[in-house]
Design a protein around this motif. Structure first.
Motif, mmCIF file in Angstrom:
data_model
loop_
_atom_site.group_PDB
_atom_site.id
_atom_site.type_symbol
_atom_site.label_atom_id
_atom_site.label_comp_id
_atom_site.label_asym_id
_atom_site.label_seq_id
_atom_site.Cartn_x
_atom_site.Cartn_y
_atom_site.Cartn_z
ATOM 1 N N ASP A 298 0.831 -1.210 0.000
ATOM 2 C CA ASP A 298 0.000 0.000 0.000
ATOM 3 C C ASP A 298 0.863 1.257 0.000
ATOM 4 O OD1 ASP A 298 -2.366 -1.411 -0.011
ATOM 5 O OD2 ASP A 298 -2.626 -1.351 2.168
ATOM 6 N N ASN A 299 1.930 1.242 0.786
ATOM 7 C CA ASN A 299 2.830 2.404 0.833
ATOM 8 C C ASN A 299 3.456 2.676 -0.529
ATOM 9 O OD1 ASN A 299 2.357 2.716 3.565
ATOM 10 N ND2 ASN A 299 4.211 1.646 4.204
ATOM 11 N N LYS A 301 2.311 1.762 -3.520
ATOM 12 C CA LYS A 301 1.280 2.251 -4.445
ATOM 13 C C LYS A 301 0.912 3.709 -4.159
ATOM 14 C CE LYS A 301 -1.030 -2.168 -5.472
ATOM 15 N NZ LYS A 301 -2.271 -2.967 -5.297
ATOM 16 N N ASN A 302 0.783 4.031 -2.884
ATOM 17 C CA ASN A 302 0.366 5.384 -2.504
ATOM 18 C C ASN A 302 1.460 6.428 -2.666
ATOM 19 O OD1 ASN A 302 -2.168 4.392 -1.801
ATOM 20 N ND2 ASN A 302 -1.618 4.072 0.340
#
Length: 346
Positions: A298-299, A301-302
């Protein structure tokens, strides 16, 4: 009267000697694996190379806590993180010599004792996380953990601790087909299997220390690398890489090894309790590894800095086919029994 005194003295000396012998037999151990007493517990020295806050570090500390609880203080684990005692290159020798009693290295470190441990680098050997965990708990895994080659070096394996699947990143273009790898250069861990992997894809590879990889990517010494989500995230490779392919083509995992003579000399009841503690700590480690990798994805991608690419079934199969030469070269070394055994757990 003299005879009576002489007999009395001899009797007293015999009683005194018997009492001393009994006291000595009841003495505890400070780590040799002999019987423990309340004031002298069995000490298990556990050395590892990652930080206290790492998944491995958290699991090791939890293991130490559980051992003290389950044994009522009759055994204690002294955890030495961050290479405080021994580093990657010397912790195995320290285990063999008995200077430490337990280590948790990357499984590839065991290749010099048993070449079958190269299984972890074989491309696309594992389908998914469930498949990997089935292997960790299987009889197939026990053939590695309890092999004669390890035993000959006074080592035995107790459990697998998860790190995760590897994924490709690079700085040039999207990697989805075998042709996309041609002409690129990747940072890789040392190992013949990994050299053959990149060669089969028409790419080059360079063995660069983990701590030097960021600089090598930043400076263009290499175009890309392969790693777990958590390693990519915590090492901030997304700052110096533009593309990440969710390939799950190989794995990075740890295993828990102990000094075999020390382990077998431990009182059976205490050893059983330590094994129970390790089982619970292993379950925690698996969950932490899964959670950390998911959070790291997630990190990444974000961050907005990396284009994240997923493979179709056809693209994945094309890479599998392209990497068949690795199996042609190394199946006999790693053994068909191990490779087929792992595949049979799907």
């Amino acid at each position: 009267m003299k005879k009576f005194l002489l007999v009395s003295i001899i009797s007293l000396l015999a009683i005194f000697a018997a009492a001393c012998s009994g006291d000595k037999a009841n003495e505890g151990s400070t780590g040799s694996g002999e019987k423990a007493s309340d004031d002298k517990p069995v000490i298990i020295k556990f050395s590892h190379v990652t930080s206290i806050d790492s998944v491995k570090g958290q699991a090791a500390d939890h293991f130490a806590k559980l051992v003290e609880e389950k044994t009522g203080g009759k055994a204690k684990v002294e955890v030495y993180p961050s290479s405080q005692l021994y580093g990657d290159n010397d912790e195995l020798d320290a285990l063999v010599s008995g200077n430490v009693h337990m280590i948790a290295p990357s499984v590839t470190k065991m290749v010099k004792l048993d070449p079958r441990w190269q299984y972890v680098d074989m491309p696309f050997l594992f389908n998914d996380q469930e498949h990997a965990r089935k292997f960790f708990e299987s009889d197939v895994a026990q053939t590695l953990l309890n092999s004669d080659k390890l035993a000959a070096n006074d080592i035995m394996g107790l459990a697998f601790w998860e790190n995760g699947f590897k994924h490709f990143t690079n700085n040039k273009h999207a990697l989805k087909n075998p042709e996309d790898f041609k002409g690129l250069k990747f940072r890789a861990q040392a190992g013949k299997v990994l050299e053959a992997q990149f060669q089969a894809l028409g790419a080059g590879s360079a063995t660069i220390a983990f701590g030097e990889t960021y600089a090598a990517l930043q400076q263009g010494t290499v175009d890309g690398q392969e790693n777990t989500y958590n390693n990519i995230d915590t090492q901030k490779y997304q700052e110096v890489q533009k593309y990440m392919t969710l390939s799950e083509h190989g794995r990075l995992d740890y295993a828990i090894f102990v000094n075999k003579p020390f382990w077998e000399s431990m009182p059976e009841d205490i050893r059983t309790q330590v094994e129970e503690a390790l089982k619970e700590a292993t379950e925690l480690e698996w969950q932490l590894a899964s959670d950390e990798n998911a959070a790291s994805l997630d990190n990444i991608k974000n961050s907005g800095k990396v284009e994240v690419l997923e493979l179709t079934a056809e693209e994945r199969q094309a890479l599998i086919d392209a990497l068949q030469p690795v199996y042609d070269e190394f199946t006999e070394t790693i053994t068909p029994e191990l490779i087929d055994g792992i595949r049979g757990l799907q």
